[in-house]
Scaffold this motif. Structure first.
Motif, PDB file in Angstrom:
ATOM      1  N   LYS A  59      38.458 -81.868 -66.428  1.00  0.00           N
ATOM      2  CA  LYS A  59      37.668 -83.021 -65.996  1.00  0.00           C
ATOM      3  C   LYS A  59      36.867 -83.498 -67.201  1.00  0.00           C
ATOM      4  O   LYS A  59      36.458 -82.690 -68.032  1.00  0.00           O
ATOM      5  N   PRO A  60      36.642 -84.799 -67.333  1.00  0.00           N
ATOM      6  CA  PRO A  60      35.910 -85.307 -68.486  1.00  0.00           C
ATOM      7  C   PRO A  60      34.486 -84.746 -68.542  1.00  0.00           C
ATOM      8  O   PRO A  60      33.772 -84.741 -67.538  1.00  0.00           O
ATOM      9  N   GLY A  81      41.785 -86.207 -72.302  1.00  0.00           N
ATOM     10  CA  GLY A  81      41.124 -84.910 -72.173  1.00  0.00           C
ATOM     11  C   GLY A  81      40.459 -84.774 -70.823  1.00  0.00           C
ATOM     12  O   GLY A  81      39.409 -85.370 -70.582  1.00  0.00           O
ATOM     13  N   GLY A  82      41.097 -84.054 -69.930  1.00  0.00           N
ATOM     14  CA  GLY A  82      40.514 -83.843 -68.610  1.00  0.00           C
ATOM     15  C   GLY A  82      40.821 -84.914 -67.596  1.00  0.00           C
ATOM     16  O   GLY A  82      40.241 -84.919 -66.506  1.00  0.00           O
ATOM     17  N   ILE A  83      41.721 -85.830 -67.928  1.00  0.00           N
ATOM     18  CA  ILE A  83      42.100 -86.874 -66.975  1.00  0.00           C
ATOM     19  C   ILE A  83      43.084 -86.276 -65.970  1.00  0.00           C
ATOM     20  O   ILE A  83      44.269 -86.093 -66.256  1.00  0.00           O
ATOM     21  N   SER A  88      38.597 -89.637 -62.333  1.00  0.00           N
ATOM     22  CA  SER A  88      38.317 -89.466 -63.749  1.00  0.00           C
ATOM     23  C   SER A  88      38.763 -90.680 -64.565  1.00  0.00           C
ATOM     24  O   SER A  88      38.135 -91.033 -65.570  1.00  0.00           O
ATOM     25  N   ILE A  89      39.838 -91.332 -64.134  1.00  0.00           N
ATOM     26  CA  ILE A  89      40.263 -92.568 -64.800  1.00  0.00           C
ATOM     27  C   ILE A  89      39.179 -93.633 -64.666  1.00  0.00           C
ATOM     28  O   ILE A  89      38.803 -94.296 -65.637  1.00  0.00           O
ATOM     29  N   ALA A 102      47.398 -89.904 -70.362  1.00  0.00           N
ATOM     30  CA  ALA A 102      47.785 -88.874 -69.397  1.00  0.00           C
ATOM     31  C   ALA A 102      48.639 -87.850 -70.114  1.00  0.00           C
ATOM     32  O   ALA A 102      49.740 -88.164 -70.558  1.00  0.00           O
ATOM     33  N   GLY A 103      48.129 -86.634 -70.249  1.00  0.00           N
ATOM     34  CA  GLY A 103      48.830 -85.590 -70.981  1.00  0.00           C
ATOM     35  C   GLY A 103      49.499 -84.588 -70.061  1.00  0.00           C
ATOM     36  O   GLY A 103      50.534 -84.863 -69.452  1.00  0.00           O
TER      37      GLY A 103
END
Length: 239
Positions: A59-60, A81-83, A88-89, A102-103
């Protein structure tokens, strides 16, 4: 070709890791906003901002840094990072990001990221294709998936994705040159995709080669902080 400097954040500070290893951390600046302002002064227009704390926490956690940079510069920021959720977006967009990356979530929850592409648009959702030995790496690069790089890209092109940040984890932070051959193959195999190279970029010659093969952009991190590429060197690439 777009030149995109990177700022990676741990504990509110500007750091770099080697191969994504949190035990190989070097801090370069305590004030990321001042670093971002230097990029603006050099004529750069974009920023790749990575919340490394957020990547581990899923999470951010450094949205305040994002907001500070967004309000004090005119940089076009992509945030990662954390998305892990639509919430969170929205938090990232509300804090000033124009795009998110998006990773790992793009590997673990394909249908969710497909929904994000449909809802927010491909111009807002960049797909992070972090790879090692041509297989996608996930969970802050700590794990290898069984998904091949090419299959991953093909799948997301079918879902409407347009832009991919392709990071060679094995080269990241090592200043030993980028995965030019892999990028060449990707550009040739997927001519409609926009590829952004990340990992290993060390010299101006690296940038010239990546431009020549048709990369849409290049992310530069450690090379700037260590001085193997200076901001003045980038003048020829700044429109």
């Amino acid at each position: 070709m777009q030149i995109i400097p990177a700022i990676d954040i741990i504990g509110g500070q500007c750091v770099r890791l080697t191969e994504g290893d949190f035990t190989q951390q070097k801090t370069y600046a305590s004030n990321p906003v001042e670093v971002a302002k230097q990029f603006v002064d050099a004529g750069l227009q974009r920023l790749h901002l990575v919340d490394l704390d957020g990547a581990r926490a899923r999470k951010p956690l450094n949205l305040a840094v994002l907001e500070a940079i967004a309000t004090q510069t005119n940089l076009i920021i992509d945030f990662g990072g954390g998305i892990q959720s639509e919430e969170s977006i929205q938090q990232a967009f509300n804090a000033g990001a124009q795009q998110i990356t998006a990773g790992s979530i793009a590997v673990r929850e394909v249908s969710l990221v497909q929904h994000w592409l449909e809802k927010f648009g491909a111009n807002k959702i960049i797909i992070g294709a972090d790879f090692r030995d041509n297989f996608i790496s996930i969970n802050a690069w700590a794990e290898q998936s069984t998904v091949s790089l090419t299959n991953f890209i093909q799948q997301y092109l079918e879902y409407g994705a347009q832009t991919f940040i392709c990071t060679d984890v094995s080269k990241d932070g090592k200043l030993q040159g980028p995965a030019t051959q892999t990028y060449t193959e990707l550009v040739q195999s997927f001519p409609k995709a926009g590829f952004i190279a990340s990992g290993g970029v060390t010299t101006i010659n690296d940038l010239e080669e990546l431009k020549a093969i048709g990369m849409e952009g290049v992310i530069i991190g450690k090379a700037i902080y260590e001085g193997t590429i200076t901001l003045a060197d980038l003048n020829k690439f700044v429109c």
